[in-house]
Design an enzyme around this catalytic site. Structure first.
Site, PDB file in Angstrom:
ATOM      1  CE  LYS A  59      -2.701  -2.465   3.355  1.00 30.71           C
ATOM      2  NZ  LYS A  59      -2.877  -2.573   4.803  1.00 30.71           N
ATOM      3  N   GLY A  60       2.123   1.096   0.354  1.00 29.30           N
ATOM      4  CA  GLY A  60       2.975   2.254   0.600  1.00 29.30           C
ATOM      5  C   GLY A  60       3.128   3.222  -0.563  1.00 29.30           C
ATOM      6  CG  ASP A 118      14.566  -1.794   3.941  1.00 25.92           C
ATOM      7  OD1 ASP A 118      15.324  -0.855   4.177  1.00 25.92           O
ATOM      8  OD2 ASP A 118      14.200  -2.600   4.818  1.00 25.92           O
ATOM      9  CG  PHE A 168      11.476   2.454  11.403  1.00 26.56           C
ATOM     10  CD1 PHE A 168      11.657   1.080  11.376  1.00 26.56           C
ATOM     11  CD2 PHE A 168      10.229   2.969  11.077  1.00 26.56           C
ATOM     12  CE1 PHE A 168      10.608   0.239  11.035  1.00 26.56           C
ATOM     13  CE2 PHE A 168       9.177   2.136  10.739  1.00 26.56           C
ATOM     14  CZ  PHE A 168       9.363   0.769  10.718  1.00 26.56           C
ATOM     15  CG  ASP A 175       3.376   0.606   7.330  1.00 30.83           C
ATOM     16  OD1 ASP A 175       4.276   0.370   6.491  1.00 30.83           O
ATOM     17  OD2 ASP A 175       2.851  -0.279   8.019  1.00 30.83           O
ATOM     18  NE  ARG A 181      -0.035   1.920   5.143  1.00 28.24           N
ATOM     19  CZ  ARG A 181       0.876   1.039   4.745  1.00 28.24           C
ATOM     20  NH1 ARG A 181       1.875   1.413   3.976  1.00 28.24           N
ATOM     21  NH2 ARG A 181       0.802  -0.223   5.121  1.00 28.24           N
TER      22      ARG A 181
HETATM   23  C1  PRP Z   1       7.463  -2.209   1.879  1.00 31.45           C
HETATM   24  C2  PRP Z   1       7.673  -1.416   0.608  1.00 31.45           C
HETATM   25  C3  PRP Z   1       8.284  -2.409  -0.321  1.00 31.45           C
HETATM   26  C4  PRP Z   1       9.044  -3.324   0.592  1.00 31.45           C
HETATM   27  C5  PRP Z   1      10.486  -2.983   0.556  1.00 31.45           C
HETATM   28  O1  PRP Z   1       6.259  -2.894   1.782  1.00 31.45           O
HETATM   29  O2  PRP Z   1       6.478  -0.891   0.112  1.00 31.45           O
HETATM   30  O3  PRP Z   1       7.314  -3.109  -1.056  1.00 31.45           O
HETATM   31  O4  PRP Z   1       8.550  -3.112   1.925  1.00 31.45           O
HETATM   32  O5  PRP Z   1      11.215  -3.814   1.412  1.00 31.45           O
HETATM   33  P1  PRP Z   1      12.324  -4.810   0.904  1.00 31.45           P
HETATM   34  O6  PRP Z   1      13.170  -4.075  -0.088  1.00 31.45           O
HETATM   35  O7  PRP Z   1      13.085  -5.138   2.175  1.00 31.45           O
HETATM   36  O8  PRP Z   1      11.673  -6.010   0.323  1.00 31.45           O
HETATM   37  P2  PRP Z   1       5.514  -3.564   3.020  1.00 31.45           P
HETATM   38  O9  PRP Z   1       5.663  -5.054   2.909  1.00 31.45           O
HETATM   39  O10 PRP Z   1       5.952  -2.935   4.303  1.00 31.45           O
HETATM   40  O11 PRP Z   1       4.000  -3.231   2.693  1.00 31.45           O
HETATM   41  P3  PRP Z   1       3.257  -1.814   2.582  1.00 31.45           P
HETATM   42  O12 PRP Z   1       3.687  -1.146   1.305  1.00 31.45           O
HETATM   43  O13 PRP Z   1       1.820  -2.189   2.565  1.00 31.45           O
HETATM   44  O14 PRP Z   1       3.650  -1.004   3.799  1.00 31.45           O
END
Ligand code: PRP
Length: 202
Positions: A59-60, A118, A168, A175, A181
């Site tokens: 969703k981010g 990340d 962070f 989030d 968010r």
């Molecule tokens: C977050 C972000 C990426 C992922 C990056 O999504 O939106 O999709 O983490 O992390 P990585 O490079 O370590 O894989 P999240 O799973 O937190 O879901 P969200 O977007 O709903 O917050």
């Protein structure tokens, strides 16, 4: 508690603002111009000349995607994918599709939009999946890049901001436990917020 107090409380949990709404808006404008220029000048490979397909990863990416598409002066469509990564318990890098794309991406030009890269595991998985569907081209645009955390090398063509330290960050789509968010800026969450949660979960 009134709504106004709740909003005030949200901001009080932020240690410092890292990127202001004005800085985000300015960077988004530049990214939009770069993307439009590139796809006009050879990045588009669709043999049928169909519009660019922007794919937001839920969703981010929602606030970023909403602003970015309005800064890209090109015909485009957008679609969404929802994935979930298991970070605790199961092995790192395991990614499951919660919602797939509505349409085929075969021979389309695809631009993946993320809020943050990340470890790179999520993007690596999505890229493998997409490549198997034979798109004409795939590029990636992320608002935040955190290279210090990278575990898998992934190609990222457009980066809004690189965060060199391992802090962070929340806000503008990002989030912590589904909150923050809706902050209009990107900020560093106070350490005690997630320390408290860690203690409570023990
Ligand atoms: C977050 C972000 C990426 C992922 C990056 O999504 O939106 O999709 O983490 O992390 P990585 O490079 O370590 O894989 P999240 O799973 O937190 O879901 P969200 O977007 O709903 O917050």
């Amino acid at each position: 508690m009134s709504i106004i107090m709740a909003v005030k409380g949200l901001k009080e949990e932020i240690e410092r603002v890292l990127i202001t709404p004005e800085e985000i808006a300015a960077r988004v404008r530049v990214l939009g111009q770069e993307i439009a220029r590139d796809y006009r000048n050879g990045a588009a490979k669709d043999p049928y000349g169909r519009p660019l397909l922007v794919v937001g990863i839920l969703k981010g990416a929602i606030p970023f995607l909403a602003d970015l598409i309005r800064a890209v002066d090109l015909p485009l469509e957008y679609d969404f994918m929802s994935v979930s990564s298991y970070r605790n318990g199961t092995s790192p890098g395991e990614v499951r599709i919660i919602k797939d794309l509505d349409r085929s991406i075969s021979q389309r030009d695809v631009l993946i939009v993320e809020d943050i890269v990340d470890t790179g595991n999520t993007l690596d998985h999505i890229l493998r999946l997409f490549r198997a569907r034979a798109p004409a081209s795939v590029r990636v645009c992320t608002l935040i890049d955190k290279p210090v955390r990278r575990e898998v090398e992934v190609p990222v063509h457009y980066v809004g901001f690189t965060i060199p330290e391992n802090v962070f960050v929340v806000g503008y789509g990002l989030d912590y436990a589904e909150l923050y968010r809706n902050l209009p800026f990107i900020g560093v969450l106070k350490r005690e917020i997630y320390e408290e949660a860690r203690v409570a979960n023990r």
